[in-house]
Design an enzyme around this catalytic site. Structure first.
Site, PDB file in Angstrom:
ATOM      1  N   SER A 145       0.847  -1.195   0.000  1.00  0.00           N
ATOM      2  CA  SER A 145       0.000   0.000   0.000  1.00  0.00           C
ATOM      3  C   SER A 145       0.877   1.236   0.000  1.00  0.00           C
ATOM      4  O   SER A 145       1.974   1.234   0.569  1.00  0.00           O
ATOM      5  CB  SER A 145      -0.904   0.020   1.241  1.00  0.00           C
ATOM      6  OG  SER A 145      -1.571   1.264   1.354  1.00  0.00           O
ATOM      7  N   TYR A 158      -1.194  -0.031  10.326  1.00  0.00           N
ATOM      8  CA  TYR A 158      -1.330  -0.382   8.909  1.00  0.00           C
ATOM      9  C   TYR A 158      -0.055  -0.040   8.147  1.00  0.00           C
ATOM     10  O   TYR A 158       0.460  -0.857   7.369  1.00  0.00           O
ATOM     11  CB  TYR A 158      -2.528   0.363   8.329  1.00  0.00           C
ATOM     12  CG  TYR A 158      -2.894  -0.033   6.918  1.00  0.00           C
ATOM     13  CD1 TYR A 158      -3.801  -1.064   6.683  1.00  0.00           C
ATOM     14  CD2 TYR A 158      -2.378   0.639   5.818  1.00  0.00           C
ATOM     15  CE1 TYR A 158      -4.163  -1.427   5.401  1.00  0.00           C
ATOM     16  CE2 TYR A 158      -2.735   0.284   4.523  1.00  0.00           C
ATOM     17  CZ  TYR A 158      -3.627  -0.746   4.322  1.00  0.00           C
ATOM     18  OH  TYR A 158      -3.975  -1.097   3.043  1.00  0.00           O
TER      19      TYR A 158
END
Length: 256
Positions: A145, A158
């Site tokens: 990501s 995350y």
């Protein structure tokens, strides 16, 4: 889950995690269209089974929690039992919402869940898939990501998990080579909603202005890049992190 008769595959075989919906499903659809045999794996077993049924006889499904090593072993064993081979592993399993709340309120168990889902799962799958992948000079694609590069409040868990996945990709490419190629894709904002919802609730002008090039990604964009990285035209490509973010590289914009 229905039982299948073991057979020797005559086409390429891929195991895709997090495949019940979104990017993982898009990747699975693309690979099936390209002639692959695909095993869809997801923690949501029933939805994964439905997705595989829609994709037809080239797709099979297995319920899998990538944090559980015994389940990972079983998924790899089933793939070999069904197809006799494994050519590609796509590690897409992850937690979709990057926001974990203020760090001071984040429980250790929640922090560990983020790391285990994105990072430990990729380690376990690669560990148990490598012997099969080496036999076929296969490939691994890790779905990371752009949050690994960008700064946004309340996304520490995350971002740490995806940043670790990038580092894991670089290191594994050296260890697994030259037999197995290992790359990662860093998607930016990908609109994973179904077509009906996209048409009913189109993205706003403000959504689009957050992207310097005015583009928002679709699962098919990541699927196409994944297909390239697994295919014969990327034989020299390994240890790379490919960013697909519509022009937002290293940039995060905020609007009131």
């Amino acid at each position: 889950m229905a039982e299948h008769t073991p057979h020797q595959s005559h086409s390429r075989v891929a195991l895709v995690t997090g495949a019940a919906r979104g990017i993982g499903l898009g990747i699975s659809e693309r690979l099936v269209r390209d002639g692959w045999q695909v095993v869809l794996a997801d923690i949501d077993g029933p939805e994964c089974e439905r997705a595989a049924t829609r994709l037809g006889p080239a797709a099979r499904a297995i319920a899998l929690d990538v944090r559980d090593e015994e389940q990972v072993r079983e998924a790899i064993r089933r793939t070999e039992e069904w197809h006799g081979a494994l050519d590609a592993l796509v590690n897409n399993a992850g937690i979709s919402d990057p926001h974990s709340g203020p760090l001071e309120e984040l429980e250790l168990a929640d922090w560990q869940r983020w790391l285990d889902t994105s990072l430990t799962g990729a380690f376990l799958l690669a560990k148990h898939a490598l012997p099969l992948l080496r036999r076929r000079r296969g490939a691994i694609v890790n779905i990371s990501s752009t949050r690994a590069l960008q700064s946004e409040p309340d996304t520490e868990a995350y971002a740490a998990s995806k940043g670790g996945l990038d580092a894991f990709t670089h290191a594994l490419a050296v260890s697994a080579g030259p037999e197995v190629r290992v790359n990662a894709i860093r998607p930016g904002w990908i609109d994973t909603r179904g077509l009906g919802q996209q048409q009913a609730e189109p993205l706003s002008a403000q959504d689009h202005t957050q992207h310097p090039a005015g583009r928002v990604g679709q699962p098919g964009d990541i699927a196409a890049l994944t297909a390239f990285l697994l295919g014969p035209d990327s034989g020299f490509v390994t240890g790379q992190i490919w960013t697909a973010d519509g022009g937002m590289t290293r940039r995060m914009l905020y609007h009131d």
